[in-house]
Design an enzyme around this catalytic site. Structure first.
Site, PDB file in Angstrom:
ATOM      1  N   ASP A  20      39.188   5.228  22.120  1.00 26.83           N
ATOM      2  CA  ASP A  20      38.815   5.612  20.172  1.00 26.83           C
ATOM      3  C   ASP A  20      39.990   5.645  19.675  1.00 26.83           C
ATOM      4  OD1 ASP A  20      36.921   5.374  17.777  1.00 26.83           O
ATOM      5  OD2 ASP A  20      37.596   7.772  17.922  1.00 26.83           O
ATOM      6  N   HIS A  37      39.848  -4.168  19.543  1.00 31.82           N
ATOM      7  CA  HIS A  37      39.293  -3.904  20.442  1.00 31.82           C
ATOM      8  C   HIS A  37      39.570  -4.894  21.489  1.00 31.82           C
ATOM      9  CE1 HIS A  37      36.404  -1.853  18.342  1.00 31.82           C
ATOM     10  NE2 HIS A  37      35.653  -3.077  17.688  1.00 31.82           N
ATOM     11  N   LEU A 131      37.589   2.816  44.072  1.00 33.75           N
ATOM     12  CA  LEU A 131      36.939   3.488  42.604  1.00 33.75           C
ATOM     13  C   LEU A 131      35.694   3.059  41.837  1.00 33.75           C
ATOM     14  CD1 LEU A 131      38.146   5.149  39.398  1.00 33.75           C
ATOM     15  CD2 LEU A 131      39.076   3.167  38.869  1.00 33.75           C
TER      16      LEU A 131
END
Ligand code: IPE
Ligand code: IPE
Ligand code: MG
Length: 240
Positions: A20, A37, A131
């Site tokens: 955020d 962003h 991962l």
């Protein structure tokens, strides 16, 4: 005294992050929200590398919520375009790093072009084992649980399932996250003390680390700091 993060017993197996603060970062820099962003993209890269370096096995990133569709059309389109670009441009790197891409959420809500790019990346990275990078896209925890309940009710209706046999595992197995262990550590950037409809079932016993750092300013050091904080916690799971 901070415990070293190299203590593998104290390394979380699954880290989930509510990324955020992109909008506030953009505002601070007098840039449009979309630039925030775009800047956040670098943080994703850094955090993926850091997670691998620390031996984290699952990393879930909250990238777009079901509620985020309410944002201005321009921002939603910008985010979808960015997502598609990132998926395409980072595919080779994911291969090199041993990253398996996965996604949770209402994926059929995504624009066709994004979904195709996503499905292709998921398919091409399927065999990677270093991962698991799980992107939460058009994700909402309440809708996830609601859909699970609906599917379970269907199984009961068709006689495949005895209501008496429904337990926590039944529900767990009907969530988007089936097969993925619960997050051990939940990180939220930009200081908000809320979970915003994220993995409500799965974070029952997660340790929570909230940092005031905005997502585009979050990198390897901040990730290490969150892991160090986690290593200092005493997880009791209701015991003594
Ligand atoms: C998080 O940053 C990214 C998404 C929700 C897609 P925000 O866009 O929520 O940034 P703030 O909260 O407005 O600063
Ligand atoms: C949560 O952030 C969703 C993502 C990070 C994708 P928001 O910025 O949308 O959440 P609220 O509005 O602060 O609760
Ligand atoms: Mg926000």
């Amino acid at each position: 005294m901070a415990k070293p993060v190299s203590d593998s017993e104290k390394t979380p197996q699954h880290v989930a992050i509510i990324m955020d603060g992109n909008g506030r970062w953009a505002k601070q820099h007098k840039l449009p929200r979309l630039s925030g962003h775009e800047a956040g993209r670098k943080s994703v890269k850094k955090v993926v590398q850091a997670a691998i370096a620390h031996g984290v096995r699952y990393l879930t990133l909250y990238a777009f919520s079901v509620e985020n569709w309410q944002r201005p059309r321009e921002e939603v389109q910008g985010l979808m375009g960015l997502l598609r670009l990132v998926l395409r441009e980072e595919l080779a790197e994911m291969g090199r790093e041993g990253v398996r891409l996965r996604a949770i959420g209402r994926l059929h809500d995504l624009p066709e072009a994004v979904r195709e790019e996503l499905e292709s990346a998921i398919e091409k990275t399927r065999a990677n084992t270093k991962l698991d990078l799980i992107l939460a896209l058009s994700y909402g925890s309440r809708v996830e649980i609601t859909e699970a309940v609906k599917a379970i009710a269907q199984h009961v209706k068709t006689g495949q399932l005895d209501p008496e046999s429904i337990d926590e595992k039944t529900l767990t197995d009907h969530l988007y996250t089936r097969g993925i262990p619960d997050p051990d550590l939940l990180i939220r950037t930009s200081g908000e003390m809320r979970v915003s409809n994220f993995m409500l079932w799965q974070i029952s016993y997660a340790e929570i680390h909230v940092t005031p750092v905005l997502w585009p300013d979050f990198g390897k050091e901040q990730f290490a700091e969150a892991l160090a904080d986690y290593a200092r916690r005493e997880r009791r799971f209701g015991g003594v």
